[in-house]
Design a protein around this motif. Structure first.
Motif, PDB file in Angstrom:
ATOM      1  N   LEU A 157      42.020  31.323  34.435  1.00  0.00           N
ATOM      2  CA  LEU A 157      42.843  32.266  35.189  1.00  0.00           C
ATOM      3  C   LEU A 157      42.580  33.694  34.738  1.00  0.00           C
ATOM      4  N   GLY A 158      42.436  33.893  33.436  1.00  0.00           N
ATOM      5  CA  GLY A 158      42.135  35.221  32.914  1.00  0.00           C
ATOM      6  C   GLY A 158      40.798  35.746  33.411  1.00  0.00           C
ATOM      7  N   GLU A 159      39.799  34.878  33.446  1.00  0.00           N
ATOM      8  CA  GLU A 159      38.482  35.284  33.940  1.00  0.00           C
ATOM      9  C   GLU A 159      38.545  35.646  35.422  1.00  0.00           C
ATOM     10  N   LYS A 160      39.277  34.841  36.198  1.00  0.00           N
ATOM     11  CA  LYS A 160      39.421  35.134  37.624  1.00  0.00           C
ATOM     12  C   LYS A 160      40.121  36.474  37.829  1.00  0.00           C
TER      13      LYS A 160
ATOM     14  N   ASN B  85      38.779  42.803  42.156  1.00  0.00           N
ATOM     15  CA  ASN B  85      38.710  44.259  42.252  1.00  0.00           C
ATOM     16  C   ASN B  85      40.111  44.807  42.549  1.00  0.00           C
ATOM     17  N   GLU B  86      40.227  46.126  42.593  1.00  0.00           N
ATOM     18  CA  GLU B  86      41.551  46.752  42.780  1.00  0.00           C
ATOM     19  C   GLU B  86      42.196  46.343  44.099  1.00  0.00           C
ATOM     20  N   LYS B  87      41.390  46.217  45.137  1.00  0.00           N
ATOM     21  CA  LYS B  87      41.930  45.855  46.457  1.00  0.00           C
ATOM     22  C   LYS B  87      42.523  44.453  46.435  1.00  0.00           C
ATOM     23  N   GLN B  88      41.888  43.543  45.709  1.00  0.00           N
ATOM     24  CA  GLN B  88      42.388  42.170  45.626  1.00  0.00           C
ATOM     25  C   GLN B  88      43.629  42.069  44.745  1.00  0.00           C
ATOM     26  N   LYS B  89      43.785  42.979  43.796  1.00  0.00           N
ATOM     27  CA  LYS B  89      44.952  42.958  42.906  1.00  0.00           C
ATOM     28  C   LYS B  89      46.181  43.610  43.539  1.00  0.00           C
ATOM     29  N   THR B  90      45.977  44.406  44.583  1.00  0.00           N
ATOM     30  CA  THR B  90      47.067  45.175  45.187  1.00  0.00           C
ATOM     31  C   THR B  90      48.283  44.341  45.573  1.00  0.00           C
TER      32      THR B  90
END
Length: 105
Positions: A60-63, A68-73
């Motif tokens: 999970l940490g690696e994923k 990227n920032e857009k996916q974390k939003t």
């Protein structure tokens, strides 16, 4: 002749340790990573049957790092909303004090 030894009583310090947490206190807000991990944990287990508990966290940490920032939003938005919820509940909890206990009876 041996010296006289003075005996005086020393007050024992209370060794209470940590305070007990109030079960009525609001829960802290989750981080963006925790929202991501909660959503992805089952998928990681399905993709890797028989995986150890610690390995799930590593994957999970690696994923999370690979996003990227857009996916974390969306996860960051959930975390911000949860933080706001926590702050509101905490303010109400500290302002209310013991009032909540009386209402439960």
């Amino acid at each position: 002749m041996p010296k006289e030894t003075k005996t005086r009583k020393v007050a024992k310090k209370e060794t209470g340790g940590k305070r007990k947490k109030d079960p009525n206190a609001p829960k802290r807000g989750l981080s963006a990573y925790m929202f991501f991990a909660n959503e992805q944990r089952d998928k990681v287990r399905e993709d890797n049957p028989g995986i150890k508990f610690g390995e799930v966290g590593k994957l999970l940490g690696e994923k999370w790092k690979s996003l990227n920032e857009k996916q974390k939003t969306p996860y960051e938005a959930k975390a911000a909303a949860d933080k706001k919820r926590y702050e509101e509940e905490k303010a109400a909890y500290t302002a209310g004090g013991d009032d909540d206990e009386e209402e439960e009876d």
